[in-house]
Write a protein that holds these residues in place. Sequence first.
Motif, short mmCIF file in Angstrom:
data_model
loop_
_atom_site.label_atom_id
_atom_site.label_comp_id
_atom_site.label_asym_id
_atom_site.label_seq_id
_atom_site.Cartn_x
_atom_site.Cartn_y
_atom_site.Cartn_z
N THR A 192 0.94 -1.50 -0.30
CA THR A 192 -0.22 0.31 0.00
C THR A 192 0.99 0.64 0.28
OG1 THR A 192 0.15 -0.07 2.36
CG2 THR A 192 -1.96 -1.31 0.75
N PHE A 193 0.07 2.25 -0.24
CA PHE A 193 0.69 3.62 -0.15
C PHE A 193 1.35 3.73 1.63
CE2 PHE A 193 1.03 7.92 0.41
CZ PHE A 193 2.04 8.43 -0.34
N GLU A 194 1.14 3.29 2.25
CA GLU A 194 1.92 3.79 3.67
C GLU A 194 3.01 3.31 3.94
OE1 GLU A 194 -1.99 2.87 3.20
OE2 GLU A 194 -2.12 4.62 3.52
N LYS A 195 2.43 1.87 3.18
CA LYS A 195 3.91 0.43 3.21
C LYS A 195 4.93 1.48 2.46
CE LYS A 195 1.22 -3.55 4.50
NZ LYS A 195 0.45 -4.60 3.83
N LEU B 163 5.93 4.47 1.85
CA LEU B 163 6.42 5.54 2.04
C LEU B 163 7.26 4.86 3.65
CD1 LEU B 163 5.89 8.47 2.14
CD2 LEU B 163 4.07 8.11 4.17
N VAL B 164 6.90 3.69 4.38
CA VAL B 164 7.82 3.51 5.64
C VAL B 164 8.84 2.74 4.57
CG1 VAL B 164 8.14 1.64 7.33
CG2 VAL B 164 5.68 2.78 6.75
#
Length: 122
Positions: free
Chosen positions: A5-8, A10-11
């Motif tokens: 996902t976008f959050e992963k 980003l991390v």
Amino acid sequence: MFGLTFEKLLVIGIIAVFLLGPERLPYYAAQFGRFVRSARDMANGARDRLREEMGPEFDEVDWKKLDPRQYDPRRIIREALLEDEEPPAPAVVVKPPRQSAYAQRKQKVVAAEPAPFDSEAT
């Protein structure tokens, strides 16, 4: 894309910034971009070569049907069980021989000449 996902992403990007540092990050980002581009070119080349070798049948293949993510054993079994069965083949009638197999063989052995015998064979 691979369950990311976008959050992963980003991390992962933040971790890459801390591990690589601001000096090396542009170089590795360019390397990653080249890798993605070459992987996409290889995939397109393989598709084009397959299209060349298969000819017009390439467009007739239902590629979504061959996708392993579409595999559902329950659906496959359900479809196999619900298919219309073919009508049974007519029964084959086998007539019994006029004589037994032993009698038929005995007649053939009596009518045939004896097998050749070689006295010099070991």
